[in-house]
Design an enzyme around this catalytic site. Structure first.
Site, PDB file in Angstrom:
ATOM      1  CG  ASN A   1      15.765  47.167 -50.995  1.00 60.20           C
ATOM      2  OD1 ASN A   1      16.740  47.204 -51.282  1.00 60.20           O
ATOM      3  ND2 ASN A   1      14.570  46.112 -51.043  1.00 60.20           N
TER       4      ASN A   1
ATOM      5  CG  ASP B   1      17.913  48.850 -57.202  1.00 55.04           C
ATOM      6  OD1 ASP B   1      17.094  48.643 -57.227  1.00 55.04           O
ATOM      7  OD2 ASP B   1      17.711  50.067 -57.471  1.00 55.04           O
TER       8      ASP B   1
ATOM      9  CD  GLU C   1      14.632  39.181 -52.319  1.00 54.40           C
ATOM     10  OE1 GLU C   1      13.720  38.917 -51.594  1.00 54.40           O
ATOM     11  OE2 GLU C   1      13.829  40.258 -53.194  1.00 54.40           O
TER      12      GLU C   1
END
Length: 689
Positions: free
Chosen positions: A565, A574, A600
């Protein structure tokens, strides 16, 4: 009565000569088949097995005389009776008509064409009366099956006529409801008025073709009843202002509760009865009333003293309903006085109170020494015309109902459908009548036991309610909410079925969407945390109850996902999560369940799988993930996964114990360098205890 090209006439006459004259008179006058009996006893076999279409009866027989003969025959057959007698007594003629005869003819003065006309008039009258009874019975069945309450609103005055079903929906007897619009207004739920006004006012203003609204009304015992309120303005003044509106109320509490609480229940029944009344009076050759019976006086409103000796035409038959003069020469009574011919027609009489009364009248000539007189038999057909108007009104109400309504015979052949049926299914009324619903809309989605249960319910006289998937004429499928109610006749036999159908496809679609939103992770399409834990709890309960094959749980966590991220952005993150979900979905069996528990962190439930097999699957999955990078904006994004494996145990107090063990094993995999599979240890089990 059965319509035939050849009319069957039973002549009951003990004089062979008279019988021969009658039979000769009917030759060449039409297709008449004449059977001859010389006594009542001899006539009885002819009255069985369908019987004659009409009876010509002599009053003087070996085994019966006078009025007793007429009464005995009327008790044995529904066929019309014409009396043939040598007695010219006017009083006796009236008494025979009172006893049930349709006509009275004097033997010596009978002409062939007059006899044939009398027979045809009697047969036509009997057929028309039977058709009227059949029509009223069919309309009564339709209304009773649909369970509709009727209202008739005089808008300017606020007067409303309600029927018993309208009142009964709210737990009241009809006499408890004041015939004012306030009886409706004061029972409406306060929160529903904005909805009602939004539908009603545009229709009163002429902006919409009909009014329809669903709202609540207060029941007598205090609870709220959901009502489908539908109708339309049927009369306006010259400036378009509404004068009269008619419509129906339908209790849709069950359907509304099905939408809100998944349950519905509604059924009401209704019966319509009509009565006919007859009056009799005699008119002499001078056109003046010679006699009158009490029924005629009651219908006309005149005392006997004002009728006897009066010019009856000038008194009760002087004008047409619109006020135009009714000349003596055009009056059917005076025409018969002139030509001696019987007549039958519908006309109007004027009552003593100045009200015009529609009548069905039969004028029969009565030949006397001083000329021709007549006997007039009439009945007030106000009730019949009102019934016809009610039938049209009820039919208009049924035609206006938004739900599809189907009426079938006991074999499920369609006899009537309303326009909403065509809107729902695509079939016109002509295409539907005579066919079975299964031939039109059956989709094959319901199995044989489903229909066996449906038929066993309605053939037992009970109402069936349920949901079905049907097929429209264009082949498209739709979800339908269906209610089928059997309708019995007076003997208790089921003669019709009434089905009420509603398209609930949109409701079913919304329900499916809600279920999916409530159970699915929006990003990955896997089960969400709540759905996964619910399924895991069910599997745990199954194991505890049956001690069946083992079940194993995998806890999976993407390694260094925060770095993905931070480095590539959340959009790529995503994409990585969706990529991993696809790998996880491709690795599971049909009986397995994969879910995203958050961020996650993922889980995989493996029913019927031991710890060793689960570990092998976890290793294959781990290797596949490591060998399958996710696509990123600037190139592939490599990823690995750490997996913890634990078994659900019968000794666990809850499935949370297995979650803790699997979670502990996963964190040991993380601590040991990530991209690993770790099996639960005794330490994990101790920690979960």
């Amino acid at each position: 009565m059965v319509d035939r090209q050849e009319a069957r006439i039973l002549l009951v006459e003990d004089e062979p000569g008279d019988a021969s004259l009658v039979r000769q008179a009917l030759r060449g006058q039409g297709r008449f088949r004449v059977d001859w009996a010389t006594s009542l006893a001899e006539a009885r076999p002819f009255l069985a097995n369908g019987g004659p279409d009409l009876v010509l009866l002599d009053l003087s027989l070996p085994d019966s005389t006078g009025l007793d003969t007429v009464r005995a025959l009327r008790a044995a057959t529904m066929a019309p009776v014409i009396v043939l007698t040598g007695n010219e007594d006017a009083a006796l003629a009236l008494e025979t008509l009172d006893a049930g005869a349709q006509d009275y003819l004097v033997k010596g003065e009978i002409q062939a064409d007059a006899l044939a006309r009398a027979i045809r008039h009697a047969l036509t009258r009997a057929r028309l009366e039977q058709r009227l009874r059949d029509s009223e019975a069919r309309m009564a069945l339709a209304l009773a099956g649909a369970g509709l309450g009727l209202w008739d609103w005089r808008v300017a005055t606020g007067e409303v006529t309600f029927d018993e079903r309208w009142a009964g929906m709210l737990g009241h007897a009809l006499e408890e409801i004041e015939p004012r619009v306030s009886s409706w207004e004061e029972r409406v739920h306060p929160d529903d008025w904005p909805t009602i006004r939004a539908a009603l006012q545009p229709h009163l203003d002429g902006a919409t073709p009909f009014y329809q609204c669903e709202h609540r009304m207060r029941h007598r015992d205090g609870h709220w009843v959901w009502i489908l309120d539908a109708g339309r303005v049927i009369e306006r003044d010259g400036e378009g202002r509404p004068l009269r509106a008619v419509g129906i109320h339908q209790d849709i509490s069950d359907r509304k509760h099905a939408e809100l609480e998944l349950a519905r229940e509604a059924e009401e029944r209704r019966e319509l009865l009509a009565a006919l009344g007859e009056g009799v009076y005699g008119v002499g050759p001078d056109g003046r009333c010679a006699f009158v019976n009490p029924a005629a006086m009651a219908m006309l409103g005149y005392p006997e003293a004002e009728l006897i000796g009066a010019d009856i035409h000038a008194l009760i038959h002087h004008s047409h309903p619109g006020g135009e003069p009714y000349a003596h020469a055009d009056c059917p009574i005076h025409r018969t006085l002139r030509d001696g011919q019987p007549r039958r027609q519908e006309d109007w009489y004027w009552r003593r109170d100045g009200v015009a009364m529609p009548v069905d009248m039969t004028v029969t000539p009565l030949h006397r020494d001083d000329g021709v007189g007549v006997v007039v038999v009439f009945r007030d057909i106000s009730e019949r015309r009102a019934a016809q108007a009610r039938d049209r009104l009820l039919l208009s109400a049924l035609e206006a109902v938004a739900n599809a309504i189907v009426i079938t015979d006991p074999t499920a052949r369609i006899e009537w459908v309303n326009p909403a049926f065509g809107t729902l299914t695509g079939y016109t009324r002509d295409e539907a009548i005579g066919r079975r619903p299964a031939e039109l809309v059956k989709s094959g989605r319901q199995d044989k036991p489903f229909y066996e249960t449906l038929w066993s319910t309605i053939l037992a006289g009970q109402t069936w309610r349920g949901e079905v998937v049907n097929r429209r004429k264009d082949g498209s499928l739709y979800d339908e909410e269906l209610t089928i109610a059997p309708v019995r006749d007076e003997s208790g036999e089921i003669r019709h079925f009434v089905g009420v159908k509603q398209d609930i496809s949109e409701r079913k679609r919304l329900e499916a969407e809600l279920i999916e939103l409530a159970t699915t992770d929006a990003l990955t399409g896997l089960a969400n945390r709540r759905q996964f834990l619910d399924r895991m709890r069910l599997e745990f309960d199954r194991m505890k109850r049956y001690e069946g094959p083992p079940t194993t749980l995998l806890m999976l966590d993407l390694d260094h996902f925060k770095h993905v991220n931070d480095r590539h952005g959340h959009a790529v993150g995503d994409r990585v999560l969706r990529h991993f979900a696809e790998l996880l979905r491709a690795s599971q069996r049909r009986t397995d369940l994969a879910g995203r528990l958050g961020g996650e962190e993922f889980a995989l439930l493996l029913p019927g799988t031991g710890i060793d097999s689960a570990r092998q699957l976890a290793e294959r999955l781990r290797e596949r993930v490591a060998a399958s990078p996710a696509p990123g904006d600037g190139g592939d994004v490599g990823l690995t996964v750490s997996v913890g494996v634990a078994s659900l145990r019968v000794s666990d107090t809850s499935p949370d114990d297995a979650l803790k063990r699997a979670d502990g094993a996963m964190y040991r995999a993380k601590a040991a360098g990530r991209d690993r599979v770790e099996i639960e240890t005794s330490q994990d089990r101790d920690a979960s205890d």
